[in-house]
Design an enzyme around this catalytic site. Structure first.
Site, PDB file in Angstrom:
ATOM      1  N   HIS A  66      -7.781   0.942  -4.032  1.00  0.00           N
ATOM      2  CA  HIS A  66      -8.592   1.777  -3.134  1.00  0.00           C
ATOM      3  C   HIS A  66      -8.881   3.037  -3.932  1.00  0.00           C
ATOM      4  CE1 HIS A  66      -6.455   0.105   0.750  1.00  0.00           C
ATOM      5  NE2 HIS A  66      -7.124  -0.810   0.085  1.00  0.00           N
ATOM      6  N   HIS A  85       0.856  -1.195   0.000  1.00  0.00           N
ATOM      7  CA  HIS A  85       0.000   0.000   0.000  1.00  0.00           C
ATOM      8  C   HIS A  85       0.890   1.242   0.000  1.00  0.00           C
ATOM      9  CE1 HIS A  85      -2.765   3.060   1.493  1.00  0.00           C
ATOM     10  NE2 HIS A  85      -3.759   2.257   1.178  1.00  0.00           N
ATOM     11  N   ASP A 132     -12.915   3.881  -0.782  1.00  0.00           N
ATOM     12  CA  ASP A 132     -12.049   4.074   0.377  1.00  0.00           C
ATOM     13  C   ASP A 132     -12.788   4.892   1.408  1.00  0.00           C
ATOM     14  OD1 ASP A 132      -9.828   3.725   1.881  1.00  0.00           O
ATOM     15  OD2 ASP A 132      -8.451   4.648   0.493  1.00  0.00           O
ATOM     16  N   HIS A 133     -12.060   5.576   2.241  1.00  0.00           N
ATOM     17  CA  HIS A 133     -12.706   6.359   3.305  1.00  0.00           C
ATOM     18  C   HIS A 133     -13.898   7.119   2.767  1.00  0.00           C
ATOM     19  CE1 HIS A 133      -8.403   6.793   5.070  1.00  0.00           C
ATOM     20  NE2 HIS A 133      -8.875   5.557   5.155  1.00  0.00           N
ATOM     21  N   TYR A 177     -14.861   5.071   8.007  1.00  0.00           N
ATOM     22  CA  TYR A 177     -15.346   3.741   7.639  1.00  0.00           C
ATOM     23  C   TYR A 177     -16.820   3.509   7.973  1.00  0.00           C
ATOM     24  CZ  TYR A 177     -10.747   2.388   6.147  1.00  0.00           C
ATOM     25  OH  TYR A 177      -9.566   2.302   5.443  1.00  0.00           O
ATOM     26  N   CYS A 222      -3.698   3.159  -4.558  1.00  0.00           N
ATOM     27  CA  CYS A 222      -4.592   3.917  -3.673  1.00  0.00           C
ATOM     28  C   CYS A 222      -4.650   5.373  -4.129  1.00  0.00           C
ATOM     29  CB  CYS A 222      -4.108   3.821  -2.222  1.00  0.00           C
ATOM     30  SG  CYS A 222      -5.144   4.787  -1.107  1.00  0.00           S
TER      31      CYS A 222
HETATM   32  C1  DNO Z   1      -6.448   3.568   5.290  1.00  0.00           C
HETATM   33  C2  DNO Z   1      -5.951   2.335   4.709  1.00  0.00           C
HETATM   34  C3  DNO Z   1      -4.599   1.996   5.260  1.00  0.00           C
HETATM   35  C4  DNO Z   1      -4.193   0.627   4.783  1.00  0.00           C
HETATM   36  C5  DNO Z   1      -2.844   0.208   5.263  1.00  0.00           C
HETATM   37  C6  DNO Z   1      -2.419  -1.016   4.510  1.00  0.00           C
HETATM   38  O1  DNO Z   1      -7.577   3.651   5.560  1.00  0.00           O
HETATM   39  O2  DNO Z   1      -5.968   2.382   3.338  1.00  0.00           O
HETATM   40  O3  DNO Z   1      -4.661   2.017   6.641  1.00  0.00           O
HETATM   41  O4  DNO Z   1      -5.106  -0.293   5.272  1.00  0.00           O
HETATM   42  O5  DNO Z   1      -1.922   1.189   5.108  1.00  0.00           O
HETATM   43  O6  DNO Z   1      -1.435  -1.650   5.235  1.00  0.00           O
END
Ligand code: DNO
Length: 353
Positions: free
Chosen positions: A271, A206, A316-317, A330, A244
């Site tokens: 993501h 990531h 994602d978020h 989340y 991401c």
């Molecule tokens: C944030 C996520 C990160 C991700 C880690 C992967 O919300 O995308 O916390 O889970 O960095 O190890």
């Protein structure tokens, strides 16, 4: 693409699997064992328990996020070998329940960093916010104080029990520069990738969030060039990437669609979300809708469509909307809206093929 949704397990997540199942097109949950500390081996029993929670819902558990990496591995300490051995055994255990992708990060000390988890947006919702000035050029003490005092302010990697050892860990990192961090990543990958390959599991690193050094700590998974360097460390189909948009997209210099096209065959997990960048370097996480933020959401989905992406993807978020009480970033509602936005773009692209 295969749509998945991050879920923190029955004990830690307020969202019932029955609700996740009702989000259109979601095939699986992205999970982890959140009671495990970095470096600990995951046992068959713990994994099976999770599997039994999810099984009745017609959702798979093929993607794990994350199996966290012990600080000694990132620091390159002699004790790293025992933690690497645990990682290898965890990979073997995960293969038994059909896990295909393990997402992990190689950020020293902290995972993602924000300075406000509930910053109000003009529409009255709240979202995660990063104030550059508060972090950069500062030592972490101001934030540490906040984490200790404010129970609503919880960042991954900032757990209060960890804060007690923080100065020790930060001291240890004074000896680790970027090149050493690269060496330590290589050492780790050389040990674990052959095992992952044997069990047909893809490791997907990531990107660092935000994608630049913080508190004087090195961060290396930050741009197109460095993603390529990660892939070159060990040449294997199991050495792959998590794309991401929220992490890489905080730096306007990162051309996100170009990154997707360049590394298409090594991206196993995505993501995708939006964020709004401000001129002073601050950013806030907005709705997924393109005009709400600065990220080229259409360009990203178009690039995935063009390369024929068949990997896993998750929204994602999200913002906190409709009075939902949830883990920062989340909630159910805004992430479900995000999914429908991603599907909307994708289905349109399918129609015009
Ligand atoms: C944030 C996520 C990160 C991700 C880690 C992967 O919300 O995308 O916390 O889970 O960095 O190890």
């Amino acid at each position: 693409m295969e749509m998945v949704f991050r879920w923190f397990g029955e004990e830690n997540d307020h969202i019932p699997l029955a609700h996740i199942q009702q989000i259109p097109g979601v095939k699986g949950v992205v999970w982890s064992l959140h009671n495990k500390v970095a470096g600990e081996k995951w046992s068959t029993d713990d994994i099976k328990e999770l599997q039994q929670q999810v099984d009745p819902y017609n959702l798979h558990i093929e993607v794990v996020e994350s199996v966290n990496i012990h600080e000694d591995i990132k620091l390159g300490l002699p004790t790293r070998d025992k933690y690497i051995e645990n990682y290898i055994e965890t990979i073997q255990e995960l293969s038994k329940v059909g896990v295909k992708v393990i997402c992990y990060n190689f950020m020293p000390v902290f995972d993602w960093i924000r300075t406000d988890l509930f910053k109000e947006l003009p529409d009255g919702s709240t979202a995660l916010f990063y104030e550059k000035q508060l972090i950069e050029g500062n030592d972490p003490s101001e934030l540490v104080e906040r984490v200790m005092k404010d129970e609503n302010f919880t960042l991954p990697g900032w757990e209060p029990e960890r804060m007690e050892q923080l100065s020790e860990i930060l001291e240890a990192y004074k000896k680790v520069d970027e090149e050493m961090l690269w060496d330590n990543l290589k050492y780790f990958l050389e040990a674990v990738i052959p095992v992952a390959e044997k069990y047909n599991i893809k490791l997907a690193i990531h990107p660092d969030d935000p994608p630049w050094p913080v508190f004087g700590l090195p961060r290396i998974v930050i741009n197109a060039e460095n993603l390529g360097r990660v892939l070159e460390l060990v040449d294997s189909p199991s050495n792959g990437l998590t794309f991401c948009s929220g992490s890489l997209g905080a730096n306007p210099a990162n051309d996100l669609p170009a990154i997707i096209r360049r590394y298409a065959d090594k991206i196993h997990f995505a993501h995708v979300r939006n964020l709004k960048r401000f001129d002073n370097g601050d950013f806030i996480e907005t709705s997924h809708k393109m005009s709400d933020g600065s990220v080229d959401m259409f360009g990203i989905m178009k690039a995935f469509h063009e390369v024929g992406y068949t990997g896993y993807i998750r929204p994602d978020h999200g913002r906190h909307i409709w009075d939902e009480v949830c883990r920062p970033g989340y909630g159910l509602y805004d992430r479900a809206l995000g999914i429908m936005y991603l599907w909307g773009i994708w289905d349109s692209l399918e129609q015009t093929k």
